[in-house]
Write an enzyme that holds these catalytic residues in place. Sequence first.
Site, mmCIF file in Angstrom:
data_model
loop_
_atom_site.group_PDB
_atom_site.id
_atom_site.type_symbol
_atom_site.label_atom_id
_atom_site.label_comp_id
_atom_site.label_asym_id
_atom_site.label_seq_id
_atom_site.Cartn_x
_atom_site.Cartn_y
_atom_site.Cartn_z
ATOM 1 N N TRP A 286 0.817 -1.307 0.120
ATOM 2 C CA TRP A 286 -0.067 -0.194 0.137
ATOM 3 C C TRP A 286 0.965 1.365 -0.106
ATOM 4 O O TRP A 286 0.441 2.117 -0.616
ATOM 5 C CB TRP A 286 -0.940 -0.084 1.213
ATOM 6 C CG TRP A 286 -1.982 0.894 1.127
ATOM 7 C CD1 TRP A 286 -2.486 1.945 2.116
ATOM 8 C CD2 TRP A 286 -3.027 1.341 0.110
ATOM 9 N NE1 TRP A 286 -3.426 2.682 1.891
ATOM 10 C CE2 TRP A 286 -3.764 2.590 0.628
ATOM 11 C CE3 TRP A 286 -2.750 1.293 -1.289
ATOM 12 C CZ2 TRP A 286 -4.725 3.119 -0.323
ATOM 13 C CZ3 TRP A 286 -3.827 1.955 -2.014
ATOM 14 C CH2 TRP A 286 -4.672 2.591 -1.722
ATOM 15 N N LYS B 234 -14.456 -4.053 8.835
ATOM 16 C CA LYS B 234 -14.631 -4.424 7.447
ATOM 17 C C LYS B 234 -13.756 -5.756 7.322
ATOM 18 O O LYS B 234 -14.142 -6.770 6.593
ATOM 19 C CB LYS B 234 -14.716 -3.516 6.280
ATOM 20 C CG LYS B 234 -13.113 -2.810 6.186
ATOM 21 C CD LYS B 234 -12.350 -3.464 5.411
ATOM 22 C CE LYS B 234 -10.973 -2.742 5.066
ATOM 23 N NZ LYS B 234 -9.966 -3.647 4.367
ATOM 24 N N ASP C 237 -15.690 -0.120 1.321
ATOM 25 C CA ASP C 237 -14.670 -0.727 1.765
ATOM 26 C C ASP C 237 -14.980 -2.319 2.116
ATOM 27 O O ASP C 237 -14.287 -3.276 1.913
ATOM 28 C CB ASP C 237 -13.873 -0.356 2.960
ATOM 29 C CG ASP C 237 -12.199 -0.396 2.824
ATOM 30 O OD1 ASP C 237 -11.894 -1.261 1.942
ATOM 31 O OD2 ASP C 237 -11.600 -0.130 3.608
ATOM 32 N N ARG D 29 -7.133 -10.285 1.250
ATOM 33 C CA ARG D 29 -6.219 -11.302 1.927
ATOM 34 C C ARG D 29 -7.540 -11.699 2.993
ATOM 35 O O ARG D 29 -7.229 -12.837 3.501
ATOM 36 C CB ARG D 29 -4.997 -10.699 2.495
ATOM 37 C CG ARG D 29 -3.980 -10.452 1.548
ATOM 38 C CD ARG D 29 -2.673 -9.912 2.284
ATOM 39 N NE ARG D 29 -2.793 -8.829 2.940
ATOM 40 C CZ ARG D 29 -2.626 -7.433 2.555
ATOM 41 N NH1 ARG D 29 -2.223 -7.310 1.303
ATOM 42 N NH2 ARG D 29 -2.738 -6.464 3.224
ATOM 43 N N GLU E 181 -5.181 -8.275 8.340
ATOM 44 C CA GLU E 181 -5.620 -7.313 9.556
ATOM 45 C C GLU E 181 -6.713 -7.819 10.115
ATOM 46 O O GLU E 181 -6.880 -7.603 11.317
ATOM 47 C CB GLU E 181 -5.706 -5.962 9.026
ATOM 48 C CG GLU E 181 -4.235 -5.232 8.749
ATOM 49 C CD GLU E 181 -3.409 -5.071 9.897
ATOM 50 O OE1 GLU E 181 -3.864 -5.414 10.950
ATOM 51 O OE2 GLU E 181 -2.233 -4.858 9.717
#
Length: 369
Positions: A20, A216, A269, A280, A305
């Site tokens: 990112w 999310k 998102d 991922r 995450e």
Amino acid sequence: MPPPATEPSLRVLVLGAGSWGTALAAAASRRAPTTLWARDAGQAALMRETGNNARYLPGVALPDALSITADLDAAFEDAHRDGAHVLIILGVPVAGLAATCRDVAARLKRRGATQTHIVWTCKGFESDTARLPHEIAQDALAALYPPGAKGAPPPIGVLSGPSFAREVAQGLPVALTVASHNAATCELTIRALHGAAVRVYAGTDVVGVEVGGALKNVIAVACGVADGLALGTNARAALITRGLAEMARFGVALGAQAETFSGLTGLGDLVLTATGDLSRNRRVGLEIGAGRPLADILASGITAEGVRCARAALARAHRMDVDLPITEAVCAVLFDGVAAETAVSALLAREARYESSTDTAPAGLITPT
């Protein structure tokens, strides 16, 4: 007649050469002089030599205008030349945010930099404290921006939105949101990134943007599990919809604006991460739904995450007496040894209720039990 005023020059410094950080640096370099700092000197040298980030974005060519270095002091020196406005983008994960902010604060304080703005891009809750990124950053930057100081709000904020790094690096269209209480931070971020294929919106709801970005990922793991179990698209739609309600409920309890969750950093998102093939978090869920142990999935190199922050988010919600049933089910599967099928059955077995908290029971309706 005096000549018209011109805008001060702008320089962008991106800290963190993961996927990112690299993608944002590539986008910014098309609009302003941009330096990308990589912690690994070998990686930085290879990126300069090959013109791509083979570790995180293999096969994606980086703009020739992008400068890449592993020398942090030199990067700061270069960014602050000529009295330019400086935007620092922190492309590091939540786990590295505090240390990076302290490094930034020390260098800026020595320089007496007054035109430097900082935005972070990480999504999640800190694993041991359950803090959101803005809480981490405010604490780590306190030496530079003391809490309660008078004057304009600190020039800091969060940059988020529905975005896969590979597509941004390839120059494909994307819409992002920058949220800050400092209007100049929003304006500078827009100036650095907005144009061509990148559209940047501005707002002030830092908490809402961060809660959406964190939860999310957890909901996307749940959607991946459901898809891995072949439960169908109806189930996925239900998880996305009720997951959005879960995100908004938690966010509002933390002080966010409800409307934020219908925007890019909420619904946008969530839909991307819960359905996109590059996600991922969804991939982890798919593997779990197919029966693969979490330890094996993580050992294969997949990082998500949603796995890192799920327990911290749930712990904070419990302290606030906020109900997060999907997050609770994900934690049960990831960390408590509960079978995915059992967790799904537990969600389906929850008692019936009104969809909205504002609904009231019509006269004579029997409340389900």
